[in-house]
Motif scaffolding. Sequence first.
Motif, short mmCIF file in Angstrom:
data_model
loop_
_atom_site.label_atom_id
_atom_site.label_comp_id
_atom_site.label_asym_id
_atom_site.label_seq_id
_atom_site.Cartn_x
_atom_site.Cartn_y
_atom_site.Cartn_z
N PHE A 246 17.02 -3.82 -6.34
CA PHE A 246 16.31 -5.02 -6.79
C PHE A 246 14.80 -4.86 -6.72
O PHE A 246 14.08 -5.75 -7.13
CB PHE A 246 16.77 -6.26 -6.03
N LYS B 147 15.14 -9.30 -13.06
CA LYS B 147 16.44 -9.96 -13.22
C LYS B 147 16.50 -11.27 -12.46
O LYS B 147 17.20 -12.18 -12.85
CB LYS B 147 17.54 -9.03 -12.71
N SER B 148 15.82 -11.34 -11.33
CA SER B 148 15.87 -12.56 -10.53
C SER B 148 14.78 -13.52 -10.97
O SER B 148 13.70 -13.11 -11.39
CB SER B 148 15.68 -12.25 -9.06
N SER B 149 15.09 -14.81 -10.87
CA SER B 149 14.12 -15.83 -11.21
C SER B 149 14.32 -16.97 -10.22
O SER B 149 15.28 -16.96 -9.45
CB SER B 149 14.37 -16.33 -12.63
N LEU B 150 13.43 -17.93 -10.25
CA LEU B 150 13.62 -19.10 -9.38
C LEU B 150 14.97 -19.75 -9.64
O LEU B 150 15.60 -20.28 -8.74
CB LEU B 150 12.51 -20.12 -9.65
N ALA C 244 17.46 -17.78 -7.88
CA ALA C 244 17.16 -17.77 -6.44
C ALA C 244 17.68 -19.02 -5.75
O ALA C 244 18.16 -18.95 -4.63
CB ALA C 244 15.66 -17.62 -6.22
N HIS D 39 9.10 -7.81 -4.89
CA HIS D 39 10.38 -8.05 -4.20
C HIS D 39 10.91 -9.43 -4.60
O HIS D 39 10.14 -10.40 -4.63
CB HIS D 39 10.15 -7.97 -2.70
N PRO D 40 12.21 -9.53 -4.90
CA PRO D 40 12.73 -10.85 -5.31
C PRO D 40 12.55 -11.93 -4.24
O PRO D 40 12.49 -13.11 -4.58
CB PRO D 40 14.21 -10.59 -5.60
N GLN D 41 12.45 -11.55 -2.96
CA GLN D 41 12.26 -12.58 -1.94
C GLN D 41 10.96 -13.35 -2.15
O GLN D 41 10.83 -14.47 -1.68
CB GLN D 41 12.31 -11.96 -0.54
N LEU E 46 10.02 -14.85 -4.59
CA LEU E 46 10.28 -16.07 -5.33
C LEU E 46 10.37 -17.27 -4.38
O LEU E 46 10.06 -18.40 -4.76
CB LEU E 46 11.61 -15.95 -6.09
N TYR E 47 10.77 -17.02 -3.14
CA TYR E 47 10.92 -18.11 -2.18
C TYR E 47 9.60 -18.43 -1.48
O TYR E 47 9.56 -19.30 -0.63
CB TYR E 47 11.95 -17.74 -1.11
#
Lengths: 325, 209
Positions: free
Chosen positions: A153, A221-224, A227, A316-318, A320-321
Amino acid sequence: MHPALSVIFLTTLIGAGQGLFLALFTAQSYAAVDFVTIQNPQQFYAYGSGIALLLLIGGLLASFFHLGHPERAWRSVARWRTSWLSREVIALPAFMFFVFVYGVMHYFGWDPLVIKTEHPLQGQLSLYIGIIGTVLCFALFICTAMIYACLKFLQEWHSPLTVINYTLLGTASGFTLATAYSAMMAPELVTLFGTWATIITLTALVSRTASLLRNARIKHKSSLQTAIGVRHTNIQQKAMGLMGGSFNTREFFHGAKMGLFKSMKWIFLVLVFLVPVVLLATGMRSASIDILITAFVAQYLGLLAERWFFFAQAKHPQNLYYQTI
Amino acid sequence: MSDDNPYGKDPTGTFFNRVQSFEIGDYPNTELVHFPKSCLHCEEPPCVPVCPTGASYKREEDGIVLVDYDKCIGCKYCSWACPYGARELDEHQKVMKKCTLCVDRIYDEALPEAERKPACVLACPTNARLFGDVHDSESEVSVTIRESGGYQLMPEWGTQPANHYLPRRKTKIKIHEDELIRADNPLKKEGLKPKTVVDEATLDDVTSW
Ligand code: SF4
Ligand code: SF4
């Protein structure tokens, strides 16, 4: 990601050390088939291995600064079946050991013939130690790069280009260093190393540019939406649940201004590729030690910037948080 | 668990569970979603295989993902490998921390059975959190996930989190336009009522019983 100095120094120092060892072994292989003759081979290989070993030790020391508990570092060999980090922890000392043996054998001139061959240089033990060292050297490049490339990711890293770049950039800096080193120790090798250093640097330019282009058009690939699992085009974070920062805000954001981030890319492109190629060409023609050393220093500084950018660019997808305090 | 400057200027520390808030929608049709976030105890935890020491592990018997603080070297690699940012390095102990699913509570036989649950589940005043075995298809959590559309976060990475989230529940009534006018209200004159006929014969007059 936050670029940690310890990891930047670890990867660039061992890369240069690995490249230098590969350069030494290239010279030995060339000598074994009479492509080159080295005046003072014993000293040349011995001191060269010494420098490579120092770089590797420097990298190893830097890596300890990354750990919360360096005194437990020995535990990290445990999971070599699943973890690339564990594999690197095994490959690095193993490679260092062979560089050490290689250097010591040459220093003391302890180099028995293990195989009877027509050419005396083809049967020496050091050649076979060198082959093992070379295999371990490439294994180490792969392990180091796979630590990053295996994290799927972190899409900027998850590509074979990461492995290719680590290998080529490390080798390029090692060969540039070997050019400067040979200008002092074995002038007959300057052209050999200088030519290879230029070729590898230019090949690295192609692969690094390819990864820059790939990352410029990457689709995350990841989005809010994924998430938090709510399907709406307009989602905004209003609170991240903390105000004074946390591990999550410190470890995964580079925290640099956009201007610095963008200029870092151009800084490393100039220092890693343009400057050394020009300096290598002039240095080879004038056989100037100073110019060749400058070429290596410039390339190494450029590689520090390159590694910084490599980390900073990965999203990093994290994150997003953690958009708003 | 670090907790630095809790009342000072830059409070910071290690958390197992953070509650975040997200605003969804375009003004004026917005709503605020409060979103608790902790380790999801993935069925395929990417954080476990990357750990070089084996300090991060997933328990065979119940699938809880834990960190052995005595083995952890604080290399932070597992935190890079968790897409949810559920792991936080303890700045003082220098080891990786994350939600343990209160593994010490849920098996504590000194506690009454009803209290053998994670502290967050017990603390939640609105019972928004459920705790149970997701592999037992008749457990309360499995039934709820099945019947109420429970979903996983970031399904794109194949981590298969054991923790599921439930969709927001809303109370809605549907009102049609014509229901806004009460046509059958005899007291309010909202529509035209039929006039009473006075000079014609009534039904009583024309029929003979
Ligand atoms: S949420 Fe993160 S830390 Fe927890 S099991 Fe999944 S990947 Fe590992
Ligand atoms: S920080 Fe600790 S738990 Fe995480 S990967 Fe490193 S050793 Fe394993």
